[in-house]
Each structure stands twice: as C-alpha cells, then as structure tokens.
Design an enzyme around this catalytic site. Sequence first.
Site, PDB file in Angstrom:
ATOM      1  N   ASP A  26      69.242  21.480  69.227  1.00 10.68           N
ATOM      2  CA  ASP A  26      69.352  20.345  70.148  1.00 10.68           C
ATOM      3  C   ASP A  26      69.015  20.747  71.577  1.00 10.68           C
ATOM      4  O   ASP A  26      68.281  20.050  72.283  1.00 10.68           O
ATOM      5  CB  ASP A  26      70.765  19.751  70.107  1.00 10.68           C
TER       6      ASP A  26
ATOM      7  N   ASN B 149      73.444  22.157  64.300  1.00  7.29           N
ATOM      8  CA  ASN B 149      72.690  21.003  63.812  1.00  7.29           C
ATOM      9  C   ASN B 149      71.637  21.397  62.782  1.00  7.29           C
ATOM     10  O   ASN B 149      70.966  20.549  62.209  1.00  7.29           O
ATOM     11  CB  ASN B 149      72.011  20.251  64.974  1.00  7.29           C
TER      12      ASN B 149
ATOM     13  N   LYS C 167      78.905  18.295  63.175  1.00  5.50           N
ATOM     14  CA  LYS C 167      78.262  19.406  63.886  1.00  5.50           C
ATOM     15  C   LYS C 167      79.226  20.528  64.273  1.00  5.50           C
ATOM     16  O   LYS C 167      78.816  21.693  64.347  1.00  5.50           O
ATOM     17  CB  LYS C 167      77.542  18.891  65.126  1.00  5.50           C
TER      18      LYS C 167
END
Length: 286
Positions: free
Chosen positions: A107, A92, A71
């Site tokens: 996220d 992500n 990430k």
Amino acid sequence: MDVTGKTRVLGIIGWPVAHSLSPLMQNAALEAMGLDWVYVPFAVREEELARAVAGLRALGVAGFNVTIPHKTAIIPLLDRITSEARLMGAVNTVKRDGDELVGHNTDGPGFIRSLGEDLGLDPAGKRILILGAGGAARAAVASLAQAGAAAVVVANRSVAKGEELVEAFRGSFGGTQFAVMSLDMPLINAEAQNFDLIVNTTSVGMGGTAFEGLDVTRMKPAASVYDMVYAPWETPLLAEATRAGLRCANGIGMLVAQGECALAIWTGTEPPSGVMRRRILAVLER
C-alpha cells in the site's frame, strides 16, 4: 484463460470482497504476461480468518491479497512479515515462500508511486496534511516519511488517535516533523496555505459525501489534492480541487500501483505497465 491442473492460484481475502476490482486487473495482467495463474476472490468473515488462512496454506495457494477487515488481524497467523509490513502495522499481500507464508505491504509503495505517476509529485521536502488516522492513514504517513517529507500533519476527529498514529513514527524518521490537529475545517482552512499536498484517507467522498466547510482555494496554486476514494470517480473534494485549479487525483492509481507491486512479489516479474489500469477503466467507464 484456461484453468488446468497446473494452474497456480492467487486470490484476495476480505469481507466483503464482491466489490473488489483486484480479480479483474490481476487476471488481465496475468494473461498479458502469459502465465498459467488465476486470481480469485475469497469472502472470509472475521471469525473465520484463522481457518481460512490455514486452508489457503494447506491448499498450496501461491499468494493472496488481504483487504478490510483482516490487514492487521492476519499478522499473527503468518510465519513472518517484512520490515515494510511491520512499519505499516498491516499486511495486504501474502506470498508463499517454501512452507512459509510471508506478509508484505504494498500500500505504501503503491501510494508513493501513484503520487509520482498521477500528480508528478515527489514527497521529499514537502509539507503534507493527512485527513484521517485509520489504516490507510498509517500507510500514507509511514511511506511519506520514508520518502523524505519535511512535515506530515494528521487531522482527525479524535486527536488522541492521531497522536497515537504519529507517535509510532516520531523516533524512526528524524528528518520529518510530525504533528496532529483536529479535523476542524476552520482550523484546517487557516493552515491550508502551508501544505503542498492534502491526502484524504477516510471514507468521506464515497456516495458523494463531502468535507463540509473545507476550502481548498486557500491552498497555494502549486499544491495538490489526493483522494484515496475512487467511487465516485470525482469526489466532491476532487471537484473542488479541480475548480480551484489544483492538481488532483483519485485512488485508482494507488489501487493499480499496489496491485502491480503485489504481482511482482508473487511472480518475480514486473507486470506490463498500463494493463491493470486499462482493465479497470474499461469497467468503470461502462
């Protein structure tokens, strides 16, 4: 689902990825939307990341998710990243935009959406304790501050790492107080009544492990507990919270919400609500 020469390809890169539930839920949503797209897993070792991204670029893949351990490492391999991804310090979700690969982060928005849908909780004005100081904690801290949390306290074994995390946000969110404390259970128990929400961002809970000594009964009756772990479905932390009569939820809601946000980025259309969640639950309940 029929794959043809016109089928557009999405995917997920990480190491490992065999356990990922994303292909199941994303393909279910794509089918429900009637799109000629397919979502597949790509197992990419850390040392192969640059070659893998170059390959995905050359193959014309429409977009892909990024999971552990890539990430942060993927950021310099992309053409640009959004302000959200820059704030989170992680990517992500990657979307092809013409000849460019653009990094996003869903996220944080997924976490906030899950708090609302699964706990009925609006972080604005709330005092929140974050357990852990890794990548998931960073997304939680940033998104909670964006949502107007009154205070965010990070509890971590390494206080220095916790300080490093919150220091990145102190100058950006004047309306949120940031603090750091040791992941010391007697100390946390003594402060528990001051928090409206406790969020576990660590791997504790996987395989039935527990935070030994944490007493959630010290929290106020209206407080909530959120565990980003979802395997097992009810972690020891959530079992304790349930026995204490607290509202609680696992990380399935966040997984689904971030996936829905990613699919909307790729396709430009919001996926039908509930499709991803039902597909995952059908598998987990077998």
